[in-house]
Design a protein around this motif. Sequence first.
Motif, PDB file in Angstrom:
ATOM      1  N   ILE A  95       1.433   3.454   1.698  1.00  0.00           N
ATOM      2  CA  ILE A  95       0.961   2.628   2.792  1.00  0.00           C
ATOM      3  C   ILE A  95       0.753   1.215   2.276  1.00  0.00           C
ATOM      4  N   ALA A  96       1.236   0.226   3.024  1.00  0.00           N
ATOM      5  CA  ALA A  96       1.053  -1.166   2.623  1.00  0.00           C
ATOM      6  C   ALA A  96      -0.431  -1.531   2.668  1.00  0.00           C
ATOM      7  N   ASP A  97      -0.846  -2.386   1.738  1.00  0.00           N
ATOM      8  CA  ASP A  97      -2.257  -2.787   1.671  1.00  0.00           C
ATOM      9  C   ASP A  97      -2.725  -3.415   2.976  1.00  0.00           C
ATOM     10  N   SER A  98      -1.829  -4.136   3.666  1.00  0.00           N
ATOM     11  CA  SER A  98      -2.204  -4.849   4.883  1.00  0.00           C
ATOM     12  C   SER A  98      -2.604  -3.915   6.030  1.00  0.00           C
ATOM     13  N   VAL A  99      -2.204  -2.655   5.946  1.00  0.00           N
ATOM     14  CA  VAL A  99      -2.513  -1.717   7.030  1.00  0.00           C
ATOM     15  C   VAL A  99      -3.274  -0.490   6.544  1.00  0.00           C
ATOM     16  N   LYS A 100      -3.590  -0.431   5.259  1.00  0.00           N
ATOM     17  CA  LYS A 100      -4.279   0.727   4.696  1.00  0.00           C
ATOM     18  C   LYS A 100      -5.620   0.925   5.392  1.00  0.00           C
ATOM     19  N   GLY A 101      -5.895   2.165   5.756  1.00  0.00           N
ATOM     20  CA  GLY A 101      -7.127   2.473   6.458  1.00  0.00           C
ATOM     21  C   GLY A 101      -7.013   2.350   7.966  1.00  0.00           C
ATOM     22  N   ARG A 102      -5.914   1.755   8.443  1.00  0.00           N
ATOM     23  CA  ARG A 102      -5.706   1.602   9.894  1.00  0.00           C
ATOM     24  C   ARG A 102      -4.475   2.352  10.379  1.00  0.00           C
ATOM     25  N   PHE A 103      -3.448   2.451   9.554  1.00  0.00           N
ATOM     26  CA  PHE A 103      -2.188   3.104   9.935  1.00  0.00           C
ATOM     27  C   PHE A 103      -2.019   4.388   9.135  1.00  0.00           C
ATOM     28  N   THR A 104      -1.445   5.394   9.794  1.00  0.00           N
ATOM     29  CA  THR A 104      -1.159   6.675   9.141  1.00  0.00           C
ATOM     30  C   THR A 104       0.265   7.099   9.457  1.00  0.00           C
ATOM     31  N   ILE A 105       1.002   7.549   8.456  1.00  0.00           N
ATOM     32  CA  ILE A 105       2.359   8.037   8.655  1.00  0.00           C
ATOM     33  C   ILE A 105       2.353   9.561   8.553  1.00  0.00           C
ATOM     34  N   SER A 106       3.130  10.194   9.429  1.00  0.00           N
ATOM     35  CA  SER A 106       3.205  11.648   9.419  1.00  0.00           C
ATOM     36  C   SER A 106       4.514  12.085  10.060  1.00  0.00           C
ATOM     37  N   SER A 107       4.764  13.395  10.051  1.00  0.00           N
ATOM     38  CA  SER A 107       5.969  13.906  10.701  1.00  0.00           C
ATOM     39  C   SER A 107       5.684  15.277  11.283  1.00  0.00           C
TER      40      SER A 107
END
Length: 135
Positions: free
Chosen positions: A59-71
């Motif tokens: 996860i990019a630092d700019s979005v860490k804690g706000r964005f989550t990737i999953s499948s």
Amino acid sequence: QVHLVESGGGSVQPGGSLRLSCAASGDTYDRSFMGWFRQAPGKGREGVASLGMDGDTSIADSVKGRFTISSDNAQNTLYLQMSDLKPEDTAIYYCAARLGKQTRCSGGVCSTVKTSLVVDEYNYWGQGTQVTVSS
């Protein structure tokens, strides 16, 4: 060949949430990793999040804690859950996939890439979906 189709973009107020989806079809068995990138007007494409086929994430630092990737279980749909959105998150968001192995070498030592936020390490891209964060 892999075909990627993004959906879920739209307009949202600051602090809001959106979930992007990316449907993958074709030779999906040969994927090494998938990712989300974004490109704001006048800026280059930047990596946001990546998911390896074994479950590793970046996860990019700019979005860490706000964005989550999953499948999903079959890993044929990739998701990006975005929360606490900010105006600076406004961009076109792209889904990408790497077919075949990607290797990085440093100091004569090479290793297989499991996840990546590097544009050049992907060889298939979707058309993108617009996300606008504005009050």
